[in-house]
Motif scaffolding. Structure first.
Motif, PDB file in Angstrom:
ATOM      1  N   ASP A  76       0.783  -1.225   0.000  1.00 38.33           N
ATOM      2  CA  ASP A  76       0.000   0.000   0.000  1.00 38.33           C
ATOM      3  C   ASP A  76       0.825   1.289   0.000  1.00 38.33           C
ATOM      4  OD1 ASP A  76       0.940  -0.073   2.559  1.00 38.33           O
ATOM      5  OD2 ASP A  76      -1.000  -0.356   3.512  1.00 38.33           O
ATOM      6  N   ARG A  85      -7.390   3.880  -6.274  1.00 36.64           N
ATOM      7  CA  ARG A  85      -8.395   2.869  -5.941  1.00 36.64           C
ATOM      8  C   ARG A  85      -8.183   1.604  -6.769  1.00 36.64           C
ATOM      9  NH1 ARG A  85     -12.876   2.377  -2.517  1.00 36.64           N
ATOM     10  NH2 ARG A  85     -13.282   0.145  -2.599  1.00 36.64           N
ATOM     11  N   GLU A  86      -7.774   1.770  -8.024  1.00 36.84           N
ATOM     12  CA  GLU A  86      -7.487   0.597  -8.855  1.00 36.84           C
ATOM     13  C   GLU A  86      -6.367  -0.238  -8.234  1.00 36.84           C
ATOM     14  OE1 GLU A  86      -6.537   1.928 -12.744  1.00 36.84           O
ATOM     15  OE2 GLU A  86      -8.509   2.828 -13.129  1.00 36.84           O
ATOM     16  N   ASP A  95      -7.564  -1.881  -4.938  1.00 36.41           N
ATOM     17  CA  ASP A  95      -8.404  -3.068  -5.145  1.00 36.41           C
ATOM     18  C   ASP A  95      -7.578  -4.300  -5.507  1.00 36.41           C
ATOM     19  OD1 ASP A  95     -10.704  -1.677  -4.563  1.00 36.41           O
ATOM     20  OD2 ASP A  95     -11.166  -1.206  -6.661  1.00 36.41           O
ATOM     21  N   GLU A  96      -6.363  -4.094  -6.019  1.00 37.74           N
ATOM     22  CA  GLU A  96      -5.492  -5.210  -6.387  1.00 37.74           C
ATOM     23  C   GLU A  96      -4.640  -5.713  -5.231  1.00 37.74           C
ATOM     24  OE1 GLU A  96      -5.418  -6.864  -9.269  1.00 37.74           O
ATOM     25  OE2 GLU A  96      -7.124  -5.638  -9.903  1.00 37.74           O
ATOM     26  N   LYS A 113      -5.848  -6.253   2.726  1.00 39.23           N
ATOM     27  CA  LYS A 113      -6.245  -4.900   3.102  1.00 39.23           C
ATOM     28  C   LYS A 113      -6.560  -4.877   4.596  1.00 39.23           C
ATOM     29  CE  LYS A 113      -8.486  -4.188  -1.399  1.00 39.23           C
ATOM     30  NZ  LYS A 113      -8.393  -5.602  -1.845  1.00 39.23           N
ATOM     31  N   TRP A 171      -6.940   0.811   4.512  1.00 33.81           N
ATOM     32  CA  TRP A 171      -8.185   1.567   4.375  1.00 33.81           C
ATOM     33  C   TRP A 171      -8.007   3.011   4.835  1.00 33.81           C
ATOM     34  CZ3 TRP A 171     -12.297   0.725   1.636  1.00 33.81           C
ATOM     35  CH2 TRP A 171     -12.637  -0.581   1.262  1.00 33.81           C
ATOM     36  N   SER A 201     -17.884  -1.307   2.677  1.00 34.17           N
ATOM     37  CA  SER A 201     -16.853  -2.200   2.129  1.00 34.17           C
ATOM     38  C   SER A 201     -15.966  -2.763   3.235  1.00 34.17           C
ATOM     39  CB  SER A 201     -16.003  -1.440   1.109  1.00 34.17           C
ATOM     40  OG  SER A 201     -16.787  -0.991   0.028  1.00 34.17           O
TER      41      SER A 201
END
Length: 378
Positions: free
Chosen positions: A76, A92-93, A96-97, A101, A106, A128
């Motif tokens: 991250d 965000r792309e 999401d990969e 998480k 977050w 989410s």
């Protein structure tokens, strides 16, 4: 060599063409050999964005993100870079990969959405996170509460409040408690705000200010003054913000003596130098009560003759009381400071009209058009 290249890149702060080209070459070197190098590149991209705002920056980030996302060491820290650069869609792309998480991941994404005003995305993150079995921490809850207040999302706010209660944060984190109070005041749910306030084990000046301001927004001036006195009784010293709110409340309820007492205590007891806004509050308080001589004395003693709002405030009170003499004084000062202020002319015109001074009213309208429109009416 790679580390030296990126470190050197970070040292370049001037913006002439030669050094800018050097940045470009350094960034396209062989930098993707290990995580430390990529992390240095992250920092370099962030710094470059701040320093020179180069239009090629997005291409650079896209290039190394495309490579880095395929590596086993990808994490991250790259989301952090993209968020800091304002590239939220790309962030965000990449987010999401991520294979894993946690609350820290977050935190990066939610704080980014909050920073750039994407309130709806902040609230979507709450659902989410629950689906992913991740519990928000205090920082994320703060972003969510602010987003709820901005969007007046009452149902979402109450749901987040319930989650905060389950985590026991109200009694552990005063900042979260204050944010909850602020959210409910934005909803105009002052009873709920009061309930949260009463639950706080410790109340700081912010707790009091937020709740007092909430009552003030609803015009509950008696409650404003009662709370302020409670605050003083609890040994909390006021600051300029809460004093301004209280002075306005005194003006709205015509508590002249009490307002003057608070105003004097600002400097005499609490060592707070009155601001122009607070001085205008006391002028408003006095003039609304018809005490124009006292109001003029305050203006002269406080040296705020060149502050336009104090004269427009005085002019408004003169309109209420039909005081032509003081109104003319206030008007002359206001026009000297800003001859194009429409409100000033309208207030004085109304004062003349109330006093049946039609010729003066007509002449003033002539002057208004000439000063504001720059031409004389035909």
């Amino acid at each position: 060599m790679v580390v030296w290249n990126i470190a050197k890149y970070n040292e370049l702060e001037t913006q002439d063409e030669a050094q800018e080209e050097t940045r470009w070459k350094l960034v396209h070197g062989d930098v993707f050999r290990a995580p430390p190098h990529a992390r240095l590149l992250c920092l370099g991209c962030i710094r470059w964005k701040i320093i020179c705002n180069d239009t090629r920056h997005n291409d650079i980030c896209s290039s190394w993100i495309s490579f880095a996302s395929k590596q086993v060491w990808f994490d991250d820290s790259y989301v952090v870079t993209l968020v800091k650069c304002g590239m939220l869609t790309k962030a965000r792309e990449v987010f999401d990969e991520l294979p894993f998480k946690d609350v820290l991941s977050w935190n990066v994404m939610v704080s980014g959405y909050a920073q750039y005003g994407h309130d709806n995305e902040v609230l979507n993150a709450f659902g989410s996170m629950r689906q992913g079995g991740v519990t928000p921490d205090a920082s994320i809850f703060l972003c969510m509460l602010k987003a709820c207040g901005n969007m007046v999302a009452v149902d979402a706010g109450k749901e987040i409040h319930d989650a905060i209660i389950r985590e026991g944060l109200i009694k552990k984190d005063i900042v979260v408690g204050n944010a909850l109070i602020d959210m409910y005041t934005k909803f105009s749910l002052i009873v709920k705000a009061q309930e949260v306030f009463d639950e706080l084990p410790i109340k700081d000046i912010v707790s009091w200010i937020v709740l007092i301001s909430g009552y003030a927004q609803l015009g509950k001036d008696d409650s404003v003054i009662d709370l302020f006195n409670r605050m003083l009784g609890d040994g909390i010293e006021p600051d300029p913000v809460v004093l301004t709110v209280v002075l306005n409340a005194c003006g709205d309820t015509s508590l002249v003596d009490k307002g003057q007492m608070y105003f004097i205590s600002m400097s005499a007891i609490y060592g707070i130098a009155p601001t122009f806004e607070q001085q205008t509050c006391i002028v408003d308080l006095l003039s609304r009560a018809g005490q124009f001589d006292e109001a003029i004395v305050v203006i002269k003693e406080m040296s705020i003759c060149d502050y336009l709002p104090v004269w427009t405030t005085l002019l408004g009170s003169c309109q209420k009381w039909g005081n032509v003499k003081v109104g003319k004084v206030a008007f002359d000062h206001a026009v000297r400071l800003d001859e194009r202020c429409t409100t000033t002319y309208l207030s004085m015109t109304n004062i003349y009209a109330s006093a049946s001074m039609r010729e003066d009213s007509s002449m003033l309208n002539y002057v208004r058009v000439e000063n504001i429109a720059g031409k004389v009416p035909i």
